[in-house]
Write a protein that holds these residues in place. Sequence first.
Motif, PDB file in Angstrom:
ATOM      1  N   ASN A   1       0.909  -1.210   0.035  1.00 45.91           N
ATOM      2  CA  ASN A   1      -0.097   0.058  -0.150  1.00 45.91           C
ATOM      3  C   ASN A   1       0.833   1.504   0.021  1.00 45.91           C
TER       4      ASN A   1
ATOM      5  N   HIS B   1       0.776  -5.081  -8.683  1.00 47.63           N
ATOM      6  CA  HIS B   1      -0.405  -5.554  -9.464  1.00 47.63           C
ATOM      7  C   HIS B   1      -0.328  -7.208  -9.460  1.00 47.63           C
TER       8      HIS B   1
ATOM      9  N   THR C   1      -7.379  -8.437  -4.092  1.00 50.33           N
ATOM     10  CA  THR C   1      -7.632  -7.506  -2.833  1.00 50.33           C
ATOM     11  C   THR C   1      -7.050  -5.989  -2.878  1.00 50.33           C
ATOM     12  N   GLY C   2      -6.092  -6.013  -3.571  1.00 48.34           N
ATOM     13  CA  GLY C   2      -5.284  -5.011  -3.564  1.00 48.34           C
ATOM     14  C   GLY C   2      -5.674  -3.753  -4.556  1.00 48.34           C
ATOM     15  N   ARG C   3      -6.821  -4.272  -5.357  1.00 47.37           N
ATOM     16  CA  ARG C   3      -7.171  -3.556  -6.485  1.00 47.37           C
ATOM     17  C   ARG C   3      -7.666  -2.190  -6.003  1.00 47.37           C
ATOM     18  N   ALA C   4      -8.089  -1.670  -4.785  1.00 47.83           N
ATOM     19  CA  ALA C   4      -8.548  -0.644  -4.355  1.00 47.83           C
ATOM     20  C   ALA C   4      -7.427   0.345  -4.364  1.00 47.83           C
ATOM     21  N   HIS C   5      -6.293   0.040  -4.327  1.00 45.92           N
ATOM     22  CA  HIS C   5      -5.138   0.652  -4.346  1.00 45.92           C
ATOM     23  C   HIS C   5      -4.799   1.390  -5.795  1.00 45.92           C
TER      24      HIS C   5
ATOM     25  N   ASP D   1      -9.681   0.190 -12.787  1.00 43.98           N
ATOM     26  CA  ASP D   1      -9.533  -1.178 -12.841  1.00 43.98           C
ATOM     27  C   ASP D   1      -8.100  -1.687 -13.406  1.00 43.98           C
TER      28      ASP D   1
ATOM     29  N   ARG E   1      -6.634  -5.260 -12.694  1.00 46.40           N
ATOM     30  CA  ARG E   1      -6.972  -6.309 -13.408  1.00 46.40           C
ATOM     31  C   ARG E   1      -6.570  -6.067 -14.903  1.00 46.40           C
TER      32      ARG E   1
ATOM     33  N   TYR F   1     -12.689 -10.802 -10.635  1.00 44.64           N
ATOM     34  CA  TYR F   1     -11.637 -10.563  -9.780  1.00 44.64           C
ATOM     35  C   TYR F   1     -10.773 -11.547  -9.307  1.00 44.64           C
TER      36      TYR F   1
END
Length: 104
Positions: free
Chosen positions: A44, A54, A64-68, A72, A75, A89
């Motif tokens: 993070n 990624h 689970t790290g995609r919010a950072h 998109d 992915r 995902y």
Amino acid sequence: MSNYYERVYEVVAQIPEGRVTTYGAIARYLGIASAARMVGHALNNSAETNIPAHRVVNRNGELTGRAHFPGDTMRERLQQEGVVFVDEYRVKLEAHQWDPNNKL
């Protein structure tokens, strides 16, 4: 930046294109098997390190790290590298998993 974070970044930097590893595999490689969350915290804070964060997913292959990542991006980057997804995902771990414990 802590020495632990630097060690995490060194491992993540070695993940080959088109492969993924898990937070737990990195933690085991670093000798602290119960520290998967710490790997996540390190990633993070990796925005300025230019490492392929990624390519790190949870033990189920979920992003689970995609919010950072913006939008998109996580992915999209994995798809561009040829990583196959089993659902929106979640990557197909058995086809793309890279384990630093076996490779480094």
